[in-house]
Motif scaffolding. Structure first.
Motif, PDB file in Angstrom:
ATOM      1  N   SER A  11       4.635  -2.012  -6.601  1.00 61.73           N
ATOM      2  CA  SER A  11       3.510  -1.124  -5.963  1.00 61.73           C
ATOM      3  C   SER A  11       3.136  -1.929  -4.734  1.00 61.73           C
ATOM      4  CB  SER A  11       2.398  -0.859  -6.570  1.00 61.73           C
ATOM      5  OG  SER A  11       2.867   0.432  -7.722  1.00 61.73           O
ATOM      6  N   LEU A  12       2.808  -3.187  -4.912  1.00 61.80           N
ATOM      7  CA  LEU A  12       2.290  -3.934  -3.736  1.00 61.80           C
ATOM      8  C   LEU A  12       3.163  -4.354  -3.001  1.00 61.80           C
ATOM      9  CD1 LEU A  12      -0.387  -6.266  -5.531  1.00 61.80           C
ATOM     10  CD2 LEU A  12      -0.722  -4.169  -4.474  1.00 61.80           C
ATOM     11  N   ALA A  13       4.661  -4.661  -3.278  1.00 60.98           N
ATOM     12  CA  ALA A  13       5.531  -4.770  -2.236  1.00 60.98           C
ATOM     13  C   ALA A  13       5.822  -3.488  -1.287  1.00 60.98           C
ATOM     14  CB  ALA A  13       6.847  -5.180  -3.186  1.00 60.98           C
ATOM     15  N   LEU A  14       5.820  -2.390  -2.099  1.00 62.29           N
ATOM     16  CA  LEU A  14       6.297  -1.445  -1.375  1.00 62.29           C
ATOM     17  C   LEU A  14       4.864  -0.949  -0.455  1.00 62.29           C
ATOM     18  CD1 LEU A  14       7.806   1.561  -0.962  1.00 62.29           C
ATOM     19  CD2 LEU A  14       6.495   2.426  -2.791  1.00 62.29           C
ATOM     20  N   PHE A  15       3.780  -1.246  -0.811  1.00 59.64           N
ATOM     21  CA  PHE A  15       2.544  -1.128   0.063  1.00 59.64           C
ATOM     22  C   PHE A  15       2.646  -1.974   1.292  1.00 59.64           C
ATOM     23  CE2 PHE A  15      -1.602  -2.714   1.252  1.00 59.64           C
ATOM     24  CZ  PHE A  15      -2.384  -1.586   1.399  1.00 59.64           C
ATOM     25  N   GLY A  16       2.873  -3.307   1.077  1.00 62.29           N
ATOM     26  CA  GLY A  16       3.112  -4.203   2.259  1.00 62.29           C
ATOM     27  C   GLY A  16       4.118  -3.794   3.141  1.00 62.29           C
ATOM     28  N   TYR A  17       5.427  -3.096   2.790  1.00 62.47           N
ATOM     29  CA  TYR A  17       6.451  -2.907   3.720  1.00 62.47           C
ATOM     30  C   TYR A  17       6.093  -1.644   4.310  1.00 62.47           C
ATOM     31  CZ  TYR A  17      10.689  -0.334   4.921  1.00 62.47           C
ATOM     32  OH  TYR A  17      11.638   0.385   5.650  1.00 62.47           O
ATOM     33  N   ILE A  60       5.705  -9.958   0.783  1.00 61.45           N
ATOM     34  CA  ILE A  60       6.430  -9.063  -0.183  1.00 61.45           C
ATOM     35  C   ILE A  60       7.390  -9.395  -1.114  1.00 61.45           C
ATOM     36  CG2 ILE A  60       8.465  -7.175   0.329  1.00 61.45           C
ATOM     37  CD1 ILE A  60       6.808  -6.552   3.102  1.00 61.45           C
ATOM     38  N   ALA A  61       8.121 -10.847  -0.816  1.00 62.68           N
ATOM     39  CA  ALA A  61       8.906 -11.359  -1.569  1.00 62.68           C
ATOM     40  C   ALA A  61       8.161 -11.682  -2.899  1.00 62.68           C
ATOM     41  CB  ALA A  61       9.506 -12.581  -0.841  1.00 62.68           C
ATOM     42  N   ALA A  62       7.214 -12.361  -2.821  1.00 67.47           N
ATOM     43  CA  ALA A  62       6.429 -12.804  -3.874  1.00 67.47           C
ATOM     44  C   ALA A  62       6.055 -11.533  -5.006  1.00 67.47           C
ATOM     45  CB  ALA A  62       4.871 -13.372  -3.543  1.00 67.47           C
ATOM     46  N   CYS A  63       5.692 -10.435  -4.364  1.00 71.36           N
ATOM     47  CA  CYS A  63       5.469  -9.106  -5.190  1.00 71.36           C
ATOM     48  C   CYS A  63       6.775  -9.008  -6.012  1.00 71.36           C
ATOM     49  CB  CYS A  63       5.008  -8.103  -4.391  1.00 71.36           C
ATOM     50  SG  CYS A  63       3.269  -8.326  -3.645  1.00 71.36           S
ATOM     51  N   ILE A  64       7.900  -8.791  -5.245  1.00 73.19           N
ATOM     52  CA  ILE A  64       9.128  -8.445  -5.846  1.00 73.19           C
ATOM     53  C   ILE A  64       9.525  -9.510  -6.810  1.00 73.19           C
ATOM     54  CG2 ILE A  64      11.673  -8.152  -5.356  1.00 73.19           C
ATOM     55  CD1 ILE A  64      10.950  -7.218  -2.721  1.00 73.19           C
ATOM     56  N   TYR A  65       9.245 -10.766  -6.620  1.00 73.56           N
ATOM     57  CA  TYR A  65       9.825 -11.620  -7.594  1.00 73.56           C
ATOM     58  C   TYR A  65       8.852 -11.634  -8.922  1.00 73.56           C
ATOM     59  CZ  TYR A  65      10.688 -16.532  -9.223  1.00 73.56           C
ATOM     60  OH  TYR A  65      11.009 -17.494 -10.011  1.00 73.56           O
ATOM     61  N   ALA A  66       7.436 -11.249  -8.706  1.00 74.05           N
ATOM     62  CA  ALA A  66       6.707 -11.208  -9.667  1.00 74.05           C
ATOM     63  C   ALA A  66       7.009  -9.854 -10.782  1.00 74.05           C
ATOM     64  CB  ALA A  66       5.163 -10.772  -9.546  1.00 74.05           C
ATOM     65  N   GLY A  67       7.502  -9.077 -10.261  1.00 76.37           N
ATOM     66  CA  GLY A  67       7.931  -7.875 -10.899  1.00 76.37           C
ATOM     67  C   GLY A  67       9.127  -8.256 -11.636  1.00 76.37           C
ATOM     68  N   ILE A  68      10.202  -8.957 -11.050  1.00 77.42           N
ATOM     69  CA  ILE A  68      11.500  -9.368 -11.560  1.00 77.42           C
ATOM     70  C   ILE A  68      11.304 -10.090 -12.756  1.00 77.42           C
ATOM     71  CG2 ILE A  68      13.693 -10.530 -11.439  1.00 77.42           C
ATOM     72  CD1 ILE A  68      13.943  -9.372  -8.621  1.00 77.42           C
ATOM     73  N   ILE A  69      10.333 -11.212 -12.633  1.00 78.72           N
ATOM     74  CA  ILE A  69      10.027 -12.107 -13.726  1.00 78.72           C
ATOM     75  C   ILE A  69       9.343 -11.700 -14.944  1.00 78.72           C
ATOM     76  CG2 ILE A  69      10.380 -14.387 -12.486  1.00 78.72           C
ATOM     77  CD1 ILE A  69       7.346 -14.484 -12.530  1.00 78.72           C
ATOM     78  N   THR A  70       8.583 -10.574 -14.464  1.00 76.85           N
ATOM     79  CA  THR A  70       7.700 -10.250 -15.758  1.00 76.85           C
ATOM     80  C   THR A  70       8.587  -9.042 -16.479  1.00 76.85           C
ATOM     81  OG1 THR A  70       6.601  -8.677 -14.146  1.00 76.85           O
ATOM     82  CG2 THR A  70       5.531 -10.470 -14.879  1.00 76.85           C
TER      83      THR A  70
END
Ligand SMILES: [Mn+2]
Length: 339
Positions: free
Chosen positions: A35-41, A161-171
């Protein structure tokens, strides 16, 4: 409803200014990260963007970029209702049915804006105007990555944005240990690292920020509460309200406890039962082809993924456990050999 393609969704997004992103109750790292990655984008694309979650997220996600923009329905109710009513476009991220918005459900259901779903859970609702529902990806975060890249905006993926996507993938992959047997997950991750994130630091912020109480709750769960049923290839833990109170339970503190059962050799099904006000919250995990999504849907009020699912039970904690135990003989053959 048929899946849409990214081009149609991108076309729809471009038509609207006011956008509301929503994600599910009890939000996890993928819900918040996506959600936050999409928000940032979308902010970079100059949309007016709001982001709403039904209830607060756990503290180990609060470091995320843009996090201060989260509106919590059960805290900021009036602001949320206004944002829902005024949104020209509502994007549902990382959940498949609107009832996962809990108290916000009815408001989103009757919202006038166009509704889009971006998700990776089985059997989505049919009420969306457009949807990307792909159960083969590790996380919704991967789909947000794809959306940005398909829009031609690869270069807009900065460290936030990359940090948010990365957090989604690792969790959603348990730090690359399940739901990630495909090279694309790693290709995306490689790009996130080259975008400048510090993956190790993010991992520490998500996983190494336990309170002392949380760690002791984990220890207690494993030493005193873990029941291992070798003949059924099953392990479970139950935590009563008193257990949780004793360790000053905070949102997110039981996150991950269920996984430990599966680390025992030949244990292929793990469950965690948590007593809450008027209901029991259940987490299921499994190895290989044993579907806890099916188990959760068929016998409890829940669902999720093949190897990770959540559910609710509206009978007592003891009755819920008894029900679970009574089901095991049906599944023992399947649980004997997973692949
Ligand atoms: Mn997810």
């Amino acid at each position: 409803m048929k899946n849409s393609n990214f081009k149609d969704i991108i076309g729809e997004v471009r038509k609207h200014h006011k956008i509301l992103i929503t994600t599910h109750a009890n939000p996890d790292g993928d819900a918040i990260g996506s959600s936050l990655a999409l928000f940032g984008y979308l902010k970079k694309k100059l949309h007016e963007v709001y982001i709403m979650v039904p209830d607060p997220d756990p503290a180990f996600l609060h470091w995320m970029p843009y996090h201060e923009n989260l509106l919590v329905f059960n805290k900021d109710r009036e602001i949320c209702i206004k944002a829902i009513d005024q949104a020209e476009l509502l994007i549902s991220v990382d959940y498949n049915t609107l009832d996962r918005l809990e108290e916000a459900t009815e408001f989103v259901q009757k919202a006038k804006g166009i509704k889009i779903l971006i998700d990776h859970h089985k059997d989505p609702d049919s009420g969306f105007h457009w949807m990307i529902s792909d159960i083969t990806v590790s996380s919704t975060a991967e789909l947000i990555y794809d959306l940005i890249v398909e829009s031609g905006d690869h270069d807009l993926i900065d460290t936030n944005i990359a940090a948010c996507i990365y957090a989604g993938i690792i969790t959603d992959t348990g730090s690359f240990s399940y739901s990630c047997n495909n090279e694309k997950t790693y290709q995306i991750t490689a790009h996130l690292i080259s975008a400048g994130i510090d993956g190790e630091h993010i991992h520490r912020m998500v996983y190494d920020t336990y309170s002392e109480d949380r760690l002791r709750l984990l220890g207690y769960s494993l030493s005193d509460k873990l029941i291992v049923l070798h003949e059924s290839h099953t392990a479970y833990i139950s935590l009563s309200k008193d257990d949780l109170q004793r360790f000053n339970h905070q949102v997110g503190d039981t996150e991950g406890i269920v996984n430990f059962g599966l680390s025992i050799k030949d244990i292929n099904l793990a469950a965690l039962f948590m007593e809450r006000e008027g209901l029991v919250k259940i987490s299921f995990r499994s190895k290989g082809n044993f579907s806890v999504n099916d188990l959760a849907r068929k016998h409890f009020d829940g669902g999720g993924h093949n190897n990770a699912a959540g559910a609710y039970s509206y009978i007592s904690l003891q009755e819920t456990i008894s029900k679970f135990l009574s089901l095991l003989p049906v599944y023992t053959e399947q649980l004997k050999k997973v692949y």
